[in-house]
Design an enzyme around this catalytic site. Structure first.
Site, PDB file in Angstrom:
ATOM      1  N   GLU A 359       0.809  -1.231   0.000  1.00 22.01           N
ATOM      2  CA  GLU A 359       0.000   0.000   0.000  1.00 22.01           C
ATOM      3  C   GLU A 359       0.838   1.276   0.000  1.00 22.01           C
ATOM      4  O   GLU A 359       0.543   2.210   0.734  1.00 22.01           O
ATOM      5  CB  GLU A 359      -0.931   0.003   1.222  1.00 22.01           C
ATOM      6  CG  GLU A 359      -1.873  -1.164   1.244  1.00 22.01           C
ATOM      7  CD  GLU A 359      -2.695  -1.252   2.528  1.00 22.01           C
ATOM      8  OE1 GLU A 359      -3.902  -1.528   2.417  1.00 22.01           O
ATOM      9  OE2 GLU A 359      -2.143  -1.051   3.629  1.00 22.01           O
TER      10      GLU A 359
HETATM   11  C1  TNX Z   1      -4.373  -4.094   4.795  1.00 20.24           C
HETATM   12  S1  TNX Z   1      -2.819  -6.170   3.786  1.00 20.24           S
HETATM   13  C2  TNX Z   1      -3.092  -3.830   5.240  1.00 20.24           C
HETATM   14  C3  TNX Z   1      -2.880  -3.393   6.619  1.00 20.24           C
HETATM   15  C4  TNX Z   1      -4.161  -3.281   7.377  1.00 20.24           C
HETATM   16  C5  TNX Z   1      -5.077  -4.436   7.022  1.00 20.24           C
HETATM   17  C6  TNX Z   1      -6.338  -4.456   7.799  1.00 20.24           C
HETATM   18  C7  TNX Z   1      -1.700  -5.263   3.971  1.00 20.24           C
HETATM   19  C8  TNX Z   1      -0.444  -5.803   3.529  1.00 20.24           C
HETATM   20  N1  TNX Z   1      -1.948  -4.064   4.525  1.00 20.24           N
HETATM   21  O1  TNX Z   1      -2.175  -2.190   6.637  1.00 20.24           O
HETATM   22  O2  TNX Z   1      -3.874  -3.298   8.730  1.00 20.24           O
HETATM   23  O3  TNX Z   1      -5.388  -4.352   5.654  1.00 20.24           O
HETATM   24  O4  TNX Z   1      -7.113  -5.592   7.525  1.00 20.24           O
END
Ligand code: TNX
Length: 547
Positions: A359
């Site tokens: 992300e």
């Molecule tokens: C996505 S999945 C994220 C996290 C969040 C999570 C909550 C991923 C690699 N990153 O930053 O905590 O969703 O479900």
């Protein structure tokens, strides 16, 4: 935070027919065979239901490779039962001590450990297993009237055999205070080995901080389901949780809060070493994650010079994602990353170091590639192999790097290409194995962006065939990921992890022909008394026929 524990209003609580039959027969004092639609050719005869006094050898999570249960005879643990260990293996002796610590409080027996000839009534640990049959981590348990023997090729296998043995004893064996026996195990043979090398769990200690004792509690809970890696998400926008001597403000400032504005916290090097040691004594390797270049607000807030504009942002206590980035064009960024990786690598004996990479919405694609091309060699320089969220697959990481898939579908071209290039894939599809998701709309605890995810949805998939164009040979294993935006204490960890963590543990361990929802839901139901003895605050899903 309040939690919904009740089943949804429209649940009927009907007992499935087979269970109702078993229950009434048990109440009448009889033995009953529960026919279950297994594909392993088991006849109803060798699938006896567990009773209050003894547990069926089939009643184990994760489901073993093969089970043969005899009728009538029992192995009886008595006051003079000793544990016999092979000479010359301190690791095997460690397993014996683990078993001793496990069984002493409830039975009140001493379980003397000896290296001489095993006596009758003894539990015998042997490193004489067949590698062909058991691989490196399997075991064979031979339960006879006067002796229970666990054969393995390595101490790992002995440890797993001991976890199985715990589940074969009455639930009260898990008590931490003295209880009355008898302590009987049905006779027969279990042969067992893992399907995948990696049965992992992730704990996010960044969004909310968990003390060493809380992490140890979770480690104990994971170990009994044969989980062998604990991935710790040690840094994020909301907090930096591990002491780094060369950049002390990461923790003194960056670790000083958490989601919701609580006081946060961090592990000193000494505390972290204690977590690593505790985990390793339970066959669990800690995989540290420092998330970058995004998810870095806590670091950016601690050191102004890490920001492109030289200004430190405020600490962050919300739950939005994707707004922060290390400054890709500054040299100091890579001195920082080099120092952090060096210190974290020195604190963790495992092979892998997780560098996040997810992300990174505040980093351009070009910058993201540039960043990874500089950071991946630093991981190698400090003697580690990289693990990262699947976004980094597009930067062509070295073949040795492991890619962790967290998408919500069963196809991803970049992950398939990485697998074709030789990268191993760790599966944690968010709609299946993110145990931070709500169980249903009525559960208050948990997020729901990839869910809600029922126990059945968490269980009902096959990691070997899940991803399009990724063969089973590229799958390193599975991970149950527990993000902690909504989770603040052990009760809440347990509520989200139980029963879904044991579901993921079974997918990682058991052979594909053993994966069967109707069998799993019954075996999970039978774990409930154990969880009660252990004080585990599990979710009473309406999908499970709880006793
Ligand atoms: C996505 S999945 C994220 C996290 C969040 C999570 C909550 C991923 C690699 N990153 O930053 O905590 O969703 O479900």
């Amino acid at each position: 935070m309040k939690r919904t524990r009740e089943a949804p209003r429209n649940s009927r609580g009907l007992l499935p027919a087979a269970l109702a039959l078993a229950t009434s027969a048990m109440l009448a004092g009889g033995t009953v065979s529960v026919a279950s639609p297994q594909q392993d050719g088991a006849t109803p005869d060798n699938r006896r239901a567990s009773t209050g006094n003894t547990v069926s050898l089939h009643d184990v999570i994760p489901a073993p490779t093969s089970v043969r249960e005899e009728s009538g005879k029992k192995f009886h643990i008595r006051w003079n039962t000793g544990i016999h260990t092979p000479a010359g293996s301190p690791e095997a002796e460690e397993v014996a001590h683990h078993l001793q610590r496990q069984l002493r409080p409830s039975t009140g027996y001493g379980f003397l450990i000896n290296r001489d000839q095993p006596g009758s009534n003894d539990i015998v640990l042997r490193l004489d297993g067949s590698r062909d049959r058991l691989g490196d981590s399997g075991y064979r348990m031979d339960i006879e009237r006067d002796r229970l023997t666990i054969h393995a090729t390595a101490p790992d296998g002995l440890f797993y055999g001991v976890q199985t043995l715990r589940q074969l004893l009455p639930a009260k064996a898990e008590s931490d205070s003295p209880r009355h026996g008898p302590w009987k195990v049905r006779t027969g043979e279990i042969v067992d080995k893992p399907r995948f090398e990696r049965r992992s769990a992730m704990l996010d200690v960044a969004r909310h901080f968990f003390e060493v004792g809380q992490v140890k509690t979770y480690i104990d809970q994971l170990a009994q389901y044969k989980i062998n890696y604990l991935h710790m998400h040690l840094s994020d926008d909301q907090g930096w949780r591990i002491q780094i001597d060369s950049w002390p403000r990461l923790t003194t400032h960056g670790g000083s809060t958490e989601v919701g504005g609580g006081e946060g916290g961090y592990y000193t090097k000494r505390e972290f070493a204690e977590i690593v040691r505790y985990a390793s004594a339970r066959n669990i390797t800690i995989v540290p994650e420092i998330d970058m270049p995004g998810h870095t607000n806590a670091a950016l807030a601690s050191y102004a010079e890490l920001n492109c504009d030289g200004k430190a942002p405020e600490l962050y206590t919300g739950i939005e994602v994707g707004f922060s980035s290390l400054c890709i064009d500054k040299d100091i960024t890579y001195r920082f990353v080099d120092d952090v990786i060096r210190e974290v690598a020195a604190m963790t004996p495992g092979e892998y170091l997780h560098i996040g990479g997810d992300e990174a919405h505040a980093t351009t694609d070009e910058d993201y590639r540039k960043f990874m091309s500089k950071v991946l060699p630093l991981v190698e320089k400090h003697g580690k192999t990289a693990l990262g969220w699947h976004e980094y697959a597009k930067t062509d990481p070295p073949e040795s790097a492991m890619v962790q898939y967290w998408g919500t579908t069963n196809s991803n071209a970049e992950v398939a290409e990485a697998a074709a290039r030789g990268n191993d894939i760790l599966l944690s599809p968010a709609h299946k194995s993110y145990v931070d998701q709500k169980y249903n709309e009525d559960t208050e605890l948990g997020l729901d962006w990839a869910g809600p995810t029922t126990v059945r949805e968490a269980y009902d998939w096959n990691p070997g065939s899940f991803m399009e164009s990724v063969p089973e040979s590229s799958i390193a294993g599975v991970e149950a990921a527990l993000w902690s935006e909504t989770v603040t204490n052990s009760d809440e960890i347990e509520f989200l992890a139980f029963p879904r963590m044991p579901a993921i543990a079974e997918l990682g361990w058991s052979a594909s022909d053993k994966l069967d929802w109707s069998s799993f839901r019954q075996r999970v139901a039978d774990q409930a008394p154990r969880w009660e003895e252990q004080g585990i605050d599990f979710y009473r899903s309406e999908q499970i026929p709880w006793p």
